[in-house]
Design a protein around this motif. Structure first.
Motif, mmCIF file in Angstrom:
data_model
loop_
_atom_site.group_PDB
_atom_site.id
_atom_site.type_symbol
_atom_site.label_atom_id
_atom_site.label_comp_id
_atom_site.label_asym_id
_atom_site.label_seq_id
_atom_site.Cartn_x
_atom_site.Cartn_y
_atom_site.Cartn_z
ATOM 1 N N GLY A 93 0.808 -1.209 0.000
ATOM 2 C CA GLY A 93 0.000 0.000 0.000
ATOM 3 C C GLY A 93 0.838 1.254 0.000
ATOM 4 O O GLY A 93 2.066 1.213 -0.179
ATOM 5 N N SER A 94 0.185 2.382 0.239
ATOM 6 C CA SER A 94 0.874 3.673 0.232
ATOM 7 C C SER A 94 0.018 4.704 0.954
ATOM 8 O O SER A 94 -1.169 4.484 1.199
ATOM 9 N N ILE A 95 0.643 5.836 1.294
ATOM 10 C CA ILE A 95 -0.074 6.972 1.843
ATOM 11 C C ILE A 95 0.333 8.218 1.065
ATOM 12 O O ILE A 95 1.465 8.343 0.601
ATOM 13 N N ALA A 96 -0.618 9.131 0.913
ATOM 14 C CA ALA A 96 -0.367 10.376 0.191
ATOM 15 C C ALA A 96 -1.388 11.402 0.649
ATOM 16 O O ALA A 96 -2.440 11.055 1.202
ATOM 17 N N TYR A 97 -1.079 12.676 0.421
ATOM 18 C CA TYR A 97 -2.056 13.721 0.684
ATOM 19 C C TYR A 97 -3.106 13.704 -0.423
ATOM 20 O O TYR A 97 -2.788 13.523 -1.600
ATOM 21 N N SER A 98 -4.363 13.885 -0.030
ATOM 22 C CA SER A 98 -5.441 13.888 -1.022
ATOM 23 C C SER A 98 -5.272 15.011 -2.036
ATOM 24 O O SER A 98 -5.717 14.900 -3.184
ATOM 25 N N SER A 99 -4.616 16.093 -1.622
ATOM 26 C CA SER A 99 -4.396 17.213 -2.528
ATOM 27 C C SER A 99 -3.316 16.919 -3.568
ATOM 28 O O SER A 99 -3.201 17.642 -4.562
ATOM 29 N N ASN A 100 -2.521 15.875 -3.351
ATOM 30 C CA ASN A 100 -1.460 15.507 -4.289
ATOM 31 C C ASN A 100 -1.334 13.983 -4.317
ATOM 32 O O ASN A 100 -0.318 13.422 -3.916
ATOM 33 N N PRO A 101 -2.357 13.282 -4.773
ATOM 34 C CA PRO A 101 -2.372 11.821 -4.695
ATOM 35 C C PRO A 101 -1.292 11.147 -5.532
ATOM 36 O O PRO A 101 -0.944 9.993 -5.275
ATOM 37 N N GLY A 102 -0.747 11.846 -6.523
ATOM 38 C CA GLY A 102 0.274 11.244 -7.361
ATOM 39 C C GLY A 102 1.638 11.184 -6.711
ATOM 40 O O GLY A 102 2.552 10.539 -7.257
ATOM 41 N N ARG A 103 1.823 11.848 -5.565
ATOM 42 C CA ARG A 103 3.118 11.850 -4.879
ATOM 43 C C ARG A 103 2.980 11.096 -3.555
ATOM 44 O O ARG A 103 2.519 11.653 -2.557
ATOM 45 N N ALA A 104 3.370 9.847 -3.557
ATOM 46 C CA ALA A 104 3.264 9.028 -2.349
ATOM 47 C C ALA A 104 4.286 9.491 -1.308
ATOM 48 O O ALA A 104 5.464 9.678 -1.616
ATOM 49 N N ASP A 154 18.326 -1.046 10.975
ATOM 50 C CA ASP A 154 18.946 -0.919 9.664
ATOM 51 C C ASP A 154 17.943 -0.272 8.715
ATOM 52 O O ASP A 154 16.795 -0.733 8.623
ATOM 53 N N ALA A 155 18.346 0.784 8.045
ATOM 54 C CA ALA A 155 17.412 1.503 7.183
ATOM 55 C C ALA A 155 18.068 1.933 5.886
ATOM 56 O O ALA A 155 19.237 2.323 5.857
ATOM 57 N N ASP A 156 17.308 1.834 4.819
ATOM 58 C CA ASP A 156 17.679 2.374 3.516
ATOM 59 C C ASP A 156 16.441 3.099 2.993
ATOM 60 O O ASP A 156 15.568 2.501 2.364
ATOM 61 N N LEU A 157 16.347 4.378 3.308
ATOM 62 C CA LEU A 157 15.178 5.190 2.964
ATOM 63 C C LEU A 157 15.545 6.060 1.766
ATOM 64 O O LEU A 157 16.266 7.049 1.901
ATOM 65 N N ARG A 158 15.054 5.690 0.605
ATOM 66 C CA ARG A 158 15.431 6.380 -0.615
ATOM 67 C C ARG A 158 14.579 7.607 -0.880
ATOM 68 O O ARG A 158 14.827 8.352 -1.832
ATOM 69 N N SER A 159 13.564 7.803 -0.037
ATOM 70 C CA SER A 159 12.750 9.015 -0.071
ATOM 71 C C SER A 159 12.396 9.388 1.356
ATOM 72 O O SER A 159 12.026 8.518 2.152
ATOM 73 N N LEU A 160 12.522 10.664 1.681
ATOM 74 C CA LEU A 160 12.173 11.152 3.015
ATOM 75 C C LEU A 160 10.861 11.929 2.997
ATOM 76 O O LEU A 160 10.553 12.650 3.944
ATOM 77 N N ALA A 161 10.073 11.750 1.972
ATOM 78 C CA ALA A 161 8.804 12.477 1.857
ATOM 79 C C ALA A 161 7.857 12.171 3.006
ATOM 80 O O ALA A 161 7.012 13.001 3.363
ATOM 81 N N PHE A 162 8.000 10.983 3.619
ATOM 82 C CA PHE A 162 7.110 10.610 4.719
ATOM 83 C C PHE A 162 7.208 11.574 5.902
ATOM 84 O O PHE A 162 6.297 11.648 6.733
ATOM 85 N N LEU A 163 8.307 12.328 6.002
ATOM 86 C CA LEU A 163 8.461 13.289 7.097
ATOM 87 C C LEU A 163 7.382 14.361 7.056
ATOM 88 O O LEU A 163 7.047 14.951 8.084
ATOM 89 N N GLU A 164 6.822 14.605 5.882
ATOM 90 C CA GLU A 164 5.749 15.589 5.763
ATOM 91 C C GLU A 164 4.505 15.142 6.513
ATOM 92 O O GLU A 164 3.710 15.970 6.966
ATOM 93 N N ALA A 165 4.324 13.821 6.631
ATOM 94 C CA ALA A 165 3.174 13.306 7.372
ATOM 95 C C ALA A 165 3.422 13.326 8.869
ATOM 96 O O ALA A 165 2.481 13.342 9.670
ATOM 97 N N VAL A 166 4.702 13.330 9.276
ATOM 98 C CA VAL A 166 5.046 13.334 10.697
ATOM 99 C C VAL A 166 4.901 14.719 11.291
ATOM 100 O O VAL A 166 4.471 14.882 12.436
ATOM 101 N N SER A 167 5.255 15.747 10.518
ATOM 102 C CA SER A 167 5.207 17.124 11.018
ATOM 103 C C SER A 167 4.645 18.053 9.958
ATOM 104 O O SER A 167 5.042 17.989 8.781
ATOM 105 N N SER A 168 3.736 18.915 10.368
ATOM 106 C CA SER A 168 3.177 19.911 9.445
ATOM 107 C C SER A 168 4.107 21.112 9.289
ATOM 108 O O SER A 168 3.793 22.045 8.540
#
Length: 207
Positions: A93-104, A154-168
């Motif tokens: 699955g995935s999570i994204a903002y409804s205002s920008n659903p194409g950017r997970a 151990d982490a290999d995070l190739r995108s940090l976009a999820f931080l936007e969901a952690v903090s506004s």
């Protein structure tokens, strides 16, 4: 089937209670005997992550795909000792903002956590395979009355976009993070050894 609650001679029993909306379901039951031992069980089947995303959404609603399932049981004795196990897994699955659903903000092919407890010992395992080829894995143990800590992350995070969901407070986050940490010490005084690297990090601070 309705749940029943029985209190008799210092013992409490709650028979299995199930909440269901078609295929998704959550069932729980609990028991406390006269000696003070409490036991409980849960079973979760195919809970849509969209439900959790809706509950957690702020000013900018989020949309999510995937389902959450798991089961577990726990027993707590009269002295507070814990024994049991539990697990949760998420289907792709995935999570994204409804205002920008194409950017997970985060997309995965599998996520799971498993926890075990025996007396004063606890063990948690985390595994996550991300859709972009990255991963996040952890294996952490806490043992003994001193709550000695041991484990690895151990982490290999190739995108940090999820931080936007952690903090506004941040937006349009870019970059990657990779690293490995060894944990030691105790819960109250943890120690970390290892290395974490970030590349290409940038973000905006909305006004």
């Amino acid at each position: 089937q309705p749940s029943t609650i029985v209190w008799q001679k210092g013992a409490l029993t709650v028979s299995q209670l199930c909440l269901s909306a078609g295929e998704p379901s959550l069932c729980v039951s609990a028991d406390r005997n006269a000696q003070g031992v409490t036991t409980a069980k849960y079973s979760l089947q195919r809970l849509p992550l969209q439900l959790l995303a809706t509950l957690a959404s702020g000013a900018d609603p989020m949309q999510a795909s995937g389902e959450l399932s798991g089961d577990g049981q726990i027993a707590i004795d009269a002295k507070g000792g814990i024994n049991g196990n539990g697990n949760l897994t998420a289907s792709p699955g995935s999570i994204a903002y409804s205002s920008n659903p194409g950017r997970a903000l985060l997309a995965w092919s599998s996520l799971g956590v498993n926890a075990e407890a025996t007396g004063t010992n606890q063990h948690v395992r985390l595994h996550g395979a991300l859709s972009d080829g990255g991963h996040v894995n952890g294996d952490i143990s806490v043992s003994g009355p001193s709550h000695a800590l041991q484990g690895t992350l151990d982490a290999d995070l190739r995108s940090l976009a999820f931080l936007e969901a952690v903090s506004s407070e941040i937006a349009n986050v870019h970059g990657s993070l990779a690293g490995n940490l060894q944990l030691s010490g105790t819960l109250t005084a943890p120690q970390f050894q290892g290395r974490i690297q970030t590349q290409g990090f940038s973000a905006e601070l909305p006004r």
